[in-house]
Design a protein around this motif. Structure first.
Motif, PDB file in Angstrom:
ATOM      1  N   PRO A  47       0.829  -1.206   0.000  1.00 57.84           N
ATOM      2  CA  PRO A  47       0.000   0.000   0.000  1.00 57.84           C
ATOM      3  C   PRO A  47       0.864   1.257   0.000  1.00 57.84           C
ATOM      4  O   PRO A  47       1.972   1.286   0.527  1.00 57.84           O
ATOM      5  CB  PRO A  47      -0.806  -0.138   1.300  1.00 57.84           C
ATOM      6  N   ALA A  48       0.326   2.305  -0.625  1.00 54.82           N
ATOM      7  CA  ALA A  48       1.027   3.589  -0.744  1.00 54.82           C
ATOM      8  C   ALA A  48       2.379   3.429  -1.430  1.00 54.82           C
ATOM      9  O   ALA A  48       3.325   4.178  -1.161  1.00 54.82           O
ATOM     10  CB  ALA A  48       1.193   4.241   0.627  1.00 54.82           C
ATOM     11  N   SER A  49       2.490   2.429  -2.320  1.00 50.70           N
ATOM     12  CA  SER A  49       3.706   2.182  -3.108  1.00 50.70           C
ATOM     13  C   SER A  49       4.931   1.929  -2.234  1.00 50.70           C
ATOM     14  O   SER A  49       6.063   2.288  -2.612  1.00 50.70           O
ATOM     15  CB  SER A  49       3.963   3.348  -4.070  1.00 50.70           C
ATOM     16  N   ALA A  50       4.740   1.320  -1.073  1.00 54.31           N
ATOM     17  CA  ALA A  50       5.870   0.990  -0.199  1.00 54.31           C
ATOM     18  C   ALA A  50       6.664  -0.162  -0.802  1.00 54.31           C
ATOM     19  O   ALA A  50       6.097  -1.223  -1.094  1.00 54.31           O
ATOM     20  CB  ALA A  50       5.369   0.617   1.192  1.00 54.31           C
ATOM     21  N   TYR A  51       7.960   0.022  -0.986  1.00 50.60           N
ATOM     22  CA  TYR A  51       8.819  -1.018  -1.570  1.00 50.60           C
ATOM     23  C   TYR A  51       9.035  -2.144  -0.558  1.00 50.60           C
ATOM     24  O   TYR A  51       9.407  -1.907   0.593  1.00 50.60           O
ATOM     25  CB  TYR A  51      10.158  -0.417  -1.979  1.00 50.60           C
ATOM     26  N   LEU A  52       8.810  -3.402  -1.004  1.00 47.51           N
ATOM     27  CA  LEU A  52       8.896  -4.546  -0.103  1.00 47.51           C
ATOM     28  C   LEU A  52      10.050  -5.490  -0.402  1.00 47.51           C
ATOM     29  O   LEU A  52      10.364  -6.357   0.414  1.00 47.51           O
ATOM     30  CB  LEU A  52       7.589  -5.350  -0.160  1.00 47.51           C
ATOM     31  N   GLY A  53      10.666  -5.368  -1.567  1.00 43.48           N
ATOM     32  CA  GLY A  53      11.775  -6.261  -1.871  1.00 43.48           C
ATOM     33  C   GLY A  53      11.814  -6.655  -3.342  1.00 43.48           C
ATOM     34  O   GLY A  53      10.966  -6.251  -4.146  1.00 43.48           O
ATOM     35  N   HIS A  54      12.809  -7.495  -3.661  1.00 44.55           N
ATOM     36  CA  HIS A  54      13.079  -7.896  -5.045  1.00 44.55           C
ATOM     37  C   HIS A  54      13.251  -9.406  -5.117  1.00 44.55           C
ATOM     38  O   HIS A  54      13.791 -10.023  -4.197  1.00 44.55           O
ATOM     39  CB  HIS A  54      14.358  -7.193  -5.536  1.00 44.55           C
ATOM     40  N   SER A  55      12.784 -10.009  -6.212  1.00 42.93           N
ATOM     41  CA  SER A  55      12.947 -11.454  -6.418  1.00 42.93           C
ATOM     42  C   SER A  55      13.442 -11.708  -7.837  1.00 42.93           C
ATOM     43  O   SER A  55      13.026 -11.032  -8.787  1.00 42.93           O
ATOM     44  CB  SER A  55      11.609 -12.189  -6.237  1.00 42.93           C
ATOM     45  N   ASN A  56      14.332 -12.698  -7.971  1.00 42.45           N
ATOM     46  CA  ASN A  56      14.853 -13.102  -9.278  1.00 42.45           C
ATOM     47  C   ASN A  56      14.317 -14.472  -9.663  1.00 42.45           C
ATOM     48  O   ASN A  56      14.243 -15.381  -8.821  1.00 42.45           O
ATOM     49  CB  ASN A  56      16.377 -13.169  -9.266  1.00 42.45           C
ATOM     50  N   GLY A  57      13.987 -14.641 -10.922  1.00 40.84           N
ATOM     51  CA  GLY A  57      13.624 -15.940 -11.447  1.00 40.84           C
ATOM     52  C   GLY A  57      14.849 -16.698 -11.925  1.00 40.84           C
ATOM     53  O   GLY A  57      15.983 -16.222 -11.826  1.00 40.84           O
ATOM     54  N   ALA A  58      14.625 -17.887 -12.445  1.00 43.68           N
ATOM     55  CA  ALA A  58      15.728 -18.716 -12.920  1.00 43.68           C
ATOM     56  C   ALA A  58      16.324 -18.147 -14.206  1.00 43.68           C
ATOM     57  O   ALA A  58      15.625 -17.546 -15.022  1.00 43.68           O
ATOM     58  CB  ALA A  58      15.219 -20.136 -13.167  1.00 43.68           C
ATOM     59  N   GLU A  59      17.632 -18.376 -14.385  1.00 43.36           N
ATOM     60  CA  GLU A  59      18.315 -17.982 -15.612  1.00 43.36           C
ATOM     61  C   GLU A  59      17.956 -18.975 -16.725  1.00 43.36           C
ATOM     62  O   GLU A  59      18.003 -20.196 -16.544  1.00 43.36           O
ATOM     63  CB  GLU A  59      19.828 -17.967 -15.407  1.00 43.36           C
ATOM     64  N   VAL A  60      17.577 -18.449 -17.864  1.00 45.17           N
ATOM     65  CA  VAL A  60      17.179 -19.269 -19.005  1.00 45.17           C
ATOM     66  C   VAL A  60      18.149 -19.006 -20.161  1.00 45.17           C
ATOM     67  O   VAL A  60      18.310 -17.850 -20.570  1.00 45.17           O
ATOM     68  CB  VAL A  60      15.741 -18.938 -19.445  1.00 45.17           C
ATOM     69  N   PRO A  61      18.811 -20.026 -20.713  1.00 52.40           N
ATOM     70  CA  PRO A  61      19.719 -19.809 -21.844  1.00 52.40           C
ATOM     71  C   PRO A  61      18.958 -19.286 -23.069  1.00 52.40           C
ATOM     72  O   PRO A  61      17.880 -19.775 -23.406  1.00 52.40           O
ATOM     73  CB  PRO A  61      20.298 -21.199 -22.121  1.00 52.40           C
ATOM     74  N   VAL A  62      19.534 -18.289 -23.715  1.00 53.19           N
ATOM     75  CA  VAL A  62      18.970 -17.711 -24.926  1.00 53.19           C
ATOM     76  C   VAL A  62      20.061 -17.708 -25.990  1.00 53.19           C
ATOM     77  O   VAL A  62      21.143 -17.155 -25.765  1.00 53.19           O
ATOM     78  CB  VAL A  62      18.457 -16.276 -24.687  1.00 53.19           C
ATOM     79  N   THR A  63      19.811 -18.316 -27.108  1.00 53.47           N
ATOM     80  CA  THR A  63      20.802 -18.378 -28.175  1.00 53.47           C
ATOM     81  C   THR A  63      20.636 -17.180 -29.104  1.00 53.47           C
ATOM     82  O   THR A  63      19.600 -17.058 -29.782  1.00 53.47           O
ATOM     83  CB  THR A  63      20.643 -19.671 -28.989  1.00 53.47           C
ATOM     84  N   PRO A  64      21.612 -16.269 -29.146  1.00 50.44           N
ATOM     85  CA  PRO A  64      21.504 -15.131 -30.066  1.00 50.44           C
ATOM     86  C   PRO A  64      21.428 -15.618 -31.508  1.00 50.44           C
ATOM     87  O   PRO A  64      22.046 -16.612 -31.889  1.00 50.44           O
ATOM     88  CB  PRO A  64      22.788 -14.344 -29.804  1.00 50.44           C
ATOM     89  N   ASN A  65      20.668 -14.893 -32.312  1.00 52.04           N
ATOM     90  CA  ASN A  65      20.477 -15.299 -33.699  1.00 52.04           C
ATOM     91  C   ASN A  65      20.157 -14.070 -34.530  1.00 52.04           C
ATOM     92  O   ASN A  65      19.324 -13.246 -34.146  1.00 52.04           O
ATOM     93  CB  ASN A  65      19.333 -16.312 -33.798  1.00 52.04           C
ATOM     94  N   ALA A  66      20.810 -13.948 -35.685  1.00 47.40           N
ATOM     95  CA  ALA A  66      20.522 -12.834 -36.578  1.00 47.40           C
ATOM     96  C   ALA A  66      19.124 -12.957 -37.175  1.00 47.40           C
ATOM     97  O   ALA A  66      18.514 -11.957 -37.566  1.00 47.40           O
ATOM     98  CB  ALA A  66      21.567 -12.769 -37.686  1.00 47.40           C
ATOM     99  N   VAL A  67      18.605 -14.190 -37.249  1.00 48.95           N
ATOM    100  CA  VAL A  67      17.256 -14.444 -37.753  1.00 48.95           C
ATOM    101  C   VAL A  67      16.280 -14.442 -36.585  1.00 48.95           C
ATOM    102  O   VAL A  67      16.571 -14.993 -35.520  1.00 48.95           O
ATOM    103  CB  VAL A  67      17.205 -15.806 -38.484  1.00 48.95           C
ATOM    104  N   GLU A  68      15.137 -13.836 -36.772  1.00 47.91           N
ATOM    105  CA  GLU A  68      14.137 -13.732 -35.704  1.00 47.91           C
ATOM    106  C   GLU A  68      13.797 -15.107 -35.136  1.00 47.91           C
ATOM    107  O   GLU A  68      13.249 -15.965 -35.821  1.00 47.91           O
ATOM    108  CB  GLU A  68      12.874 -13.068 -36.256  1.00 47.91           C
TER     109      GLU A  68
END
Length: 441
Positions: free
Chosen positions: A129-150
């Motif tokens: 409430p009132a935009s009170a900051y409560l903390g931060h959470s991270n999800g799992a790292e997911v491999p992403v293969t870069p590619n010039a093609v979409e």
């Protein structure tokens, strides 16, 4: 409320499914290979009109809405250009939450401009409430293969809202060098507690002894009944074609949906070895079954439940069990919707009895609350020359006989529907039936 069997053929090819899926679309003229996910249920998920809810965060470069051409659902994405710094971030649409809720936040992403190994993760900043900051959470790292093609990769993380949380500020981080071009679309926010629409129950549900047929000695079900005891989870079967007409069973594959909303497709109704599951997709495709058996006067009973399978976005499917005129035009032939709800899994059952030719008025309406429609219940209907009656778990909950509401002029048949009232961008849902039985008077 009006429901109808629209048999308009649609020559469109679609990719079906409602779970996280990577699929190749039907080849277009340029043979583009389409990748990505079919689900997208957050606010502004596919950036279709503007970039509202999406933006740069941390070391991310200022981005823009861009056209894309090889995603299975989306035509646009949010793109941060090569000005990205090391480990850039972006923010996605926010989500209102309640403490202790568990959520899966996801998106599709495409990276180009580097040959380095790259990972991406979903993140959340929690606020109260009132935009009170409560903390931060991270999800799992997911491999992403870069590619010039979409090429699109699904990135998802699971999170639990902390005490006092009212809002999740969803962000994403790309772990890699500066100078990458980073695109994202098809964001999807789903409560983890909701059922996975692609996973059938381990065993068929109990049949239940609390039936109107047993309580009132309706006798032996007619051969047109279906126990749905065929098919399996590993090999889902089409509903029995000797008993049911499937929406879109012709070569076209789909019919036009309710009032032109979405489509009714044959492949959205399958028997899983004990139940029939009808699936309503985010894009608006759903199913319909119509019994091939019709009679004037009789009794019908269906054991069913309905459940949403994604977060509520205000665009919900309507589960419906109804009798529809076999030979007469509508509304002259009447219509008896003995279960019709404006959303799956509601806590009140509703029914709408339409007068023949809508005279002297359109319909009668019945409501029975404290009925959890996410659970299995037996819904029964009796039509005689004297009345129309509805039953839930063997208990009568409505009866109408005034003004000849029961005077439908010809035979009627059972349909099972999950109706689309909203076009596209719906809350996904399933409508499951354990058995559907029909009796003579």
């Amino acid at each position: 409320m009006r429901t109808h069997l629209a048999a308009a053929a649609a020559g469109l090819v679609v990719i079906t499914g409602t779970g996280i899926a990577v699929a190749q679309a039907a080849p277009a003229a340029d043979a583009v290979t389409r990748t990505g996910s079919l689900v997208n249920t957050c606010a502004n998920p596919v950036v279709d009109r503007d970039v509202t809810g999406w933006g740069r965060h941390g070391t991310g470069a200022a981005g823009a809405r861009v056209a894309i051409g090889a995603h299975v659902v989306a035509d646009h994405a949010y793109r941060q250009p090569s000005g990205n710094g090391v480990n850039p971030e972006m923010y996605l649409p926010q989500k209102d939450v309640t403490e202790a809720e568990r959520w899966r936040f996801a998106m599709d992403t495409w990276v180009s401009g580097t040959t380095a190994a790259v990972t991406a993760r979903m993140q959340v900043d929690w606020y109260g409430p009132a935009s009170a900051y409560l903390g931060h959470s991270n999800g799992a790292e997911v491999p992403v293969t870069p590619n010039a093609v979409e090429t699109w990769t699904r990135v998802a993380g699971e999170f639990t809202a902390p005490g006092g949380a009212t809002r999740a500020n969803v962000t994403a981080q790309l772990t890699g060098p500066a100078g990458m071009t980073w695109s994202a679309t098809a964001c999807d926010y789903q409560p983890i507690s909701l059922p996975d629409p692609t996973t059938p129950p381990a065993t068929p549900p109990p049949g239940g002894a609390d039936t109107a047929a047993q309580r009132y000695n309706w006798g032996t079900p007619l051969p047109a009944s279906d126990e749905f005891d065929y098919g399996s989870a590993a090999a889902p079967a089409k509903p029995d074609a000797t008993k049911w007409t499937l929406a879109g069973s012709e070569a076209s594959g789909c019919w036009e949906g309710h009032n032109g909303n979405g489509r009714r497709c044959e492949e959205n109704s399958r028997v899983l070895g004990g139940i029939m599951r009808m699936t309503g997709e985010a894009g608006g495709d759903t199913g319909l079954l119509g019994s091939k058996f019709a009679q004037r006067y009789g009794r019908w009973e269906v054991r069913a439940r309905s459940q949403a399978t994604s977060a509520n976005n205000g665009k919900q499917y309507h589960p419906v069990l109804l009798l529809w005129p076999d030979d007469e035009e509508w509304p002259e032939g009447a219509e008896y919707d003995y279960l019709e709800n404006s959303a799956p899994g509601e806590q009140c059952a509703e029914a709408f009895m339409h007068y023949p030719n809508h005279q002297p008025k359109v319909q009668e309406h019945a409501t029975k609350c404290n009925v959890d429609l996410t659970q299995w219940h037996n819904f029964a209907f009796e039509w005689t020359p004297q009345h129309v009656k509805g039953f839930i778990d063997g208990q009568q909950w409505f009866v109408f006989s005034a003004d000849c509401i029961q005077c439908a002029p010809g035979p009627m048949f059972q349909t099972i529907q999950l109706d689309n009232f909203h076009g596209t961008g719906l809350q996904t849902a399933i409508f499951e039936v354990d058995w559907a039985r029909v009796y003579s008077l």
